[in-house]
Design a protein around this motif. Structure first.
Motif, PDB file in Angstrom:
ATOM      1  N   ASP A 214       0.895  -1.157   0.007  1.00  0.00           N
ATOM      2  CA  ASP A 214       0.108   0.035  -0.002  1.00  0.00           C
ATOM      3  C   ASP A 214       0.889   1.301  -0.007  1.00  0.00           C
ATOM      4  OD1 ASP A 214      -2.395  -1.724   2.415  1.00  0.00           O
ATOM      5  OD2 ASP A 214      -2.086  -1.682   0.174  1.00  0.00           O
ATOM      6  N   ARG A 215       2.030   1.318   0.612  1.00  0.00           N
ATOM      7  CA  ARG A 215       2.784   2.591   0.673  1.00  0.00           C
ATOM      8  C   ARG A 215       3.457   2.488  -0.377  1.00  0.00           C
ATOM      9  NH1 ARG A 215       8.430   3.072   1.955  1.00  0.00           N
ATOM     10  NH2 ARG A 215       8.580   0.753   2.331  1.00  0.00           N
ATOM     11  N   LEU A 216       4.136   1.637  -1.170  1.00  0.00           N
ATOM     12  CA  LEU A 216       4.807   2.010  -2.602  1.00  0.00           C
ATOM     13  C   LEU A 216       3.875   1.851  -3.914  1.00  0.00           C
ATOM     14  CD1 LEU A 216       7.881  -0.048  -1.740  1.00  0.00           C
ATOM     15  CD2 LEU A 216       7.846   2.362  -1.508  1.00  0.00           C
ATOM     16  N   GLY A 217       2.721   1.116  -3.654  1.00  0.00           N
ATOM     17  CA  GLY A 217       2.087   0.819  -4.758  1.00  0.00           C
ATOM     18  C   GLY A 217       2.748  -0.304  -5.603  1.00  0.00           C
ATOM     19  N   LYS A 218       2.096  -0.785  -6.492  1.00  0.00           N
ATOM     20  CA  LYS A 218       2.540  -1.889  -7.411  1.00  0.00           C
ATOM     21  C   LYS A 218       3.532  -1.700  -8.168  1.00  0.00           C
ATOM     22  CE  LYS A 218       1.088  -5.590 -10.599  1.00  0.00           C
ATOM     23  NZ  LYS A 218      -0.221  -6.141 -11.437  1.00  0.00           N
ATOM     24  N   GLN A 219       3.577  -0.340  -8.806  1.00  0.00           N
ATOM     25  CA  GLN A 219       4.733   0.017  -9.615  1.00  0.00           C
ATOM     26  C   GLN A 219       5.695   0.391  -8.836  1.00  0.00           C
ATOM     27  OE1 GLN A 219       3.099   3.440 -12.175  1.00  0.00           O
ATOM     28  NE2 GLN A 219       1.998   1.928 -13.529  1.00  0.00           N
ATOM     29  N   GLY A 220       5.737   1.051  -7.778  1.00  0.00           N
ATOM     30  CA  GLY A 220       6.807   1.359  -6.879  1.00  0.00           C
ATOM     31  C   GLY A 220       7.372   0.285  -6.414  1.00  0.00           C
ATOM     32  N   LEU A 221       6.732  -0.850  -5.946  1.00  0.00           N
ATOM     33  CA  LEU A 221       7.283  -2.145  -5.622  1.00  0.00           C
ATOM     34  C   LEU A 221       8.048  -2.665  -6.655  1.00  0.00           C
ATOM     35  CD1 LEU A 221       7.624  -3.978  -3.100  1.00  0.00           C
ATOM     36  CD2 LEU A 221       5.276  -5.106  -4.146  1.00  0.00           C
ATOM     37  N   GLN A 222       7.689  -2.861  -7.859  1.00  0.00           N
ATOM     38  CA  GLN A 222       8.250  -3.138  -9.116  1.00  0.00           C
ATOM     39  C   GLN A 222       9.699  -2.355  -9.242  1.00  0.00           C
ATOM     40  OE1 GLN A 222       5.639  -3.167 -12.155  1.00  0.00           O
ATOM     41  NE2 GLN A 222       4.537  -5.160 -11.566  1.00  0.00           N
ATOM     42  N   ALA A 223       9.407  -1.087  -9.110  1.00  0.00           N
ATOM     43  CA  ALA A 223      10.639  -0.027  -9.328  1.00  0.00           C
ATOM     44  C   ALA A 223      11.830  -0.643  -8.292  1.00  0.00           C
ATOM     45  CB  ALA A 223      10.364   1.262  -9.149  1.00  0.00           C
ATOM     46  N   ALA A 224      11.260  -0.705  -6.976  1.00  0.00           N
ATOM     47  CA  ALA A 224      12.258  -1.172  -5.955  1.00  0.00           C
ATOM     48  C   ALA A 224      12.928  -2.461  -6.233  1.00  0.00           C
ATOM     49  CB  ALA A 224      11.458  -1.021  -4.725  1.00  0.00           C
ATOM     50  N   ASP A 225      12.108  -3.119  -6.478  1.00  0.00           N
ATOM     51  CA  ASP A 225      12.576  -4.592  -6.919  1.00  0.00           C
ATOM     52  C   ASP A 225      13.644  -4.491  -7.964  1.00  0.00           C
ATOM     53  OD1 ASP A 225      12.233  -7.825  -6.736  1.00  0.00           O
ATOM     54  OD2 ASP A 225      12.233  -7.180  -8.753  1.00  0.00           O
ATOM     55  N   ALA A 226      13.441  -3.797  -9.133  1.00  0.00           N
ATOM     56  CA  ALA A 226      14.438  -3.808 -10.164  1.00  0.00           C
ATOM     57  C   ALA A 226      15.723  -2.996  -9.584  1.00  0.00           C
ATOM     58  CB  ALA A 226      13.881  -2.972 -11.086  1.00  0.00           C
ATOM     59  N   LYS A 227      15.468  -1.962  -8.757  1.00  0.00           N
ATOM     60  CA  LYS A 227      16.713  -1.313  -8.264  1.00  0.00           C
ATOM     61  C   LYS A 227      17.469  -2.078  -7.328  1.00  0.00           C
ATOM     62  CE  LYS A 227      16.083   2.028  -5.460  1.00  0.00           C
ATOM     63  NZ  LYS A 227      15.545   3.555  -5.108  1.00  0.00           N
ATOM     64  N   TRP A 228      17.010  -3.116  -6.800  1.00  0.00           N
ATOM     65  CA  TRP A 228      17.492  -3.936  -5.766  1.00  0.00           C
ATOM     66  C   TRP A 228      18.303  -4.893  -6.453  1.00  0.00           C
ATOM     67  CZ3 TRP A 228      16.953  -9.327  -5.225  1.00  0.00           C
ATOM     68  CH2 TRP A 228      17.519  -9.908  -4.476  1.00  0.00           C
ATOM     69  N   ARG A 229      17.682  -5.553  -7.575  1.00  0.00           N
ATOM     70  CA  ARG A 229      18.622  -6.378  -8.538  1.00  0.00           C
ATOM     71  C   ARG A 229      19.693  -5.886  -9.218  1.00  0.00           C
ATOM     72  NH1 ARG A 229      15.346 -11.257  -8.756  1.00  0.00           N
ATOM     73  NH2 ARG A 229      13.324 -10.918  -8.203  1.00  0.00           N
ATOM     74  N   ALA A 230      19.581  -4.609  -9.428  1.00  0.00           N
ATOM     75  CA  ALA A 230      20.767  -3.834  -9.949  1.00  0.00           C
ATOM     76  C   ALA A 230      21.888  -3.631  -9.097  1.00  0.00           C
ATOM     77  CB  ALA A 230      20.199  -2.698 -10.673  1.00  0.00           C
ATOM     78  N   HIS A 231      21.540  -3.386  -7.714  1.00  0.00           N
ATOM     79  CA  HIS A 231      22.678  -3.072  -6.994  1.00  0.00           C
ATOM     80  C   HIS A 231      23.184  -4.588  -6.338  1.00  0.00           C
ATOM     81  CE1 HIS A 231      21.239   0.951  -6.602  1.00  0.00           C
ATOM     82  NE2 HIS A 231      22.019   1.385  -5.744  1.00  0.00           N
ATOM     83  N   ARG A 232      22.390  -5.515  -6.656  1.00  0.00           N
ATOM     84  CA  ARG A 232      23.140  -6.820  -6.058  1.00  0.00           C
ATOM     85  C   ARG A 232      23.438  -7.938  -7.348  1.00  0.00           C
ATOM     86  NH1 ARG A 232      22.530  -4.294  -2.102  1.00  0.00           N
ATOM     87  NH2 ARG A 232      21.603  -4.859  -0.419  1.00  0.00           N
TER      88      ARG A 232
END
Length: 298
Positions: A214-232
């Motif tokens: 609810d805090r990030l939204g579906k698109q925000g959660l997907q963006a956070a996931d993509a950023k995490w994968r890029a950093h890892r």
């Protein structure tokens, strides 16, 4: 009993698409009138001709619809996951009571039949057993030491390698599922890269329960996931439960796209407030701008 369970799915289940195929595949292995079955994600993916991620999402939808239960305290053949079809079991129990009433053996009641306690002794013949039972009679589990998913793995052939003892163990993946865990470390623990790791149902549930969806939204959660994968991406392979713990920690610190940090402009050298880097602040601002109306839609 598998035929009666499949018949219930065909006649009464509200599932559709891949979820219906997954439920039929699970019902095909129902052992007795308790409607207990077992399967691994890889075997369900092979039988339904679907991807492992599609099967995982289908199981999650079936659990939310109360048409499927995952019995985490039991384990099936080859360490497979054990499931129960609760609505099918209730329907079969009600049908037995009605049949007994017609035969004059019992009094028929309009009230629903109370769920019976699982008969574990009847399930052992199908290879289903409590998870805390040791798999090998050679190993003796100390009663003072709490049991984890790693304590049942053989350690006689271990020579080198790092044991991630500080990472909590989860039951979302099995070593018998090569689609999920493609490589193994020398210590015997299944490892994978950050790009190959997939968010498991328990982590999906965690994002909803903790309010991050609810805090990030579906698109925000997907963006956070993509950023995490890029950093890892440059990190060495790790066990799936280690990636899950790291991913949750990242999502918990992620800022909502609807409230980006706009203080870190292109001409400023200071770090952005709230722990975000300048690149992260620019990304958050662009994501927020995509969601705002431009006045040219109509």
């Amino acid at each position: 009993m598998s035929s009666e369970a499949r018949e219930w799915v065909w006649e009464h289940s509200s599932s559709r698409g891949a979820a219906r195929l997954v439920l039929l595949s699970i019902a095909d292995r129902v052992a007795d009138d308790q409607c207990i079955s077992w399967a691994s994600l890889s075997s369900l993916a092979k039988r339904t001709r679907a991807s492992v991620s599609t099967v995982r999402e289908a199981i999650e939808r079936l659990i939310l619809a109360d048409e499927l239960e995952q019995l985490d305290d039991l384990v099936g053949p080859q360490r497979s996951t054990v499931y129960r079809l609760p609505l099918a079991a209730d329907a079969l129990a009600q049908a037995r009571c009605e049949q007994q009433g017609e035969d004059g053996d019992a009094t028929v009641s309009d009230e629903p039949v109370a769920p019976a306690k699982l008969r574990l002794s009847a399930l052992r013949r199908y290879g289903i057993r409590p998870r805390e039972v040791p798999e090998s009679p050679v190993r003796v589990r100390k009663p003072a030491v709490p049991e984890t998913g790693r304590s049942r793995r053989k350690s006689a052939q271990r020579r080198t390698g790092h044991r991630h003892s500080d990472v909590p163990a989860t039951d979302t993946q099995n070593r018998s599922e090569p689609d999920l865990n493609r490589r193994y470390s020398r210590s015997g623990a299944a490892v994978t890269s950050a790009a190959e790791w997939q968010v498991d149902p328990a982590t999906h549930t965690w994002t909803r329960q903790q309010g991050h969806l609810d805090r990030l939204g579906k698109q925000g959660l997907q963006a956070a996931d993509a950023k995490w994968r890029a950093h890892r991406s440059a990190h060495p392979p790790r066990p799936a439960d280690a990636w899950a713990a790291d991913w949750r920690s990242w999502i918990a610190r992620e800022h909502a796209p609807s409230r980006p940090n706009l203080h870190a402009g292109p001409g400023k050298n200071s770090a952005a407030p709230g722990g975000m880097t300048r690149a992260e602040a620019h990304t958050a601002a662009l994501l927020a701008a995509l969601d705002e109306p431009t006045g040219l839609e109509g």
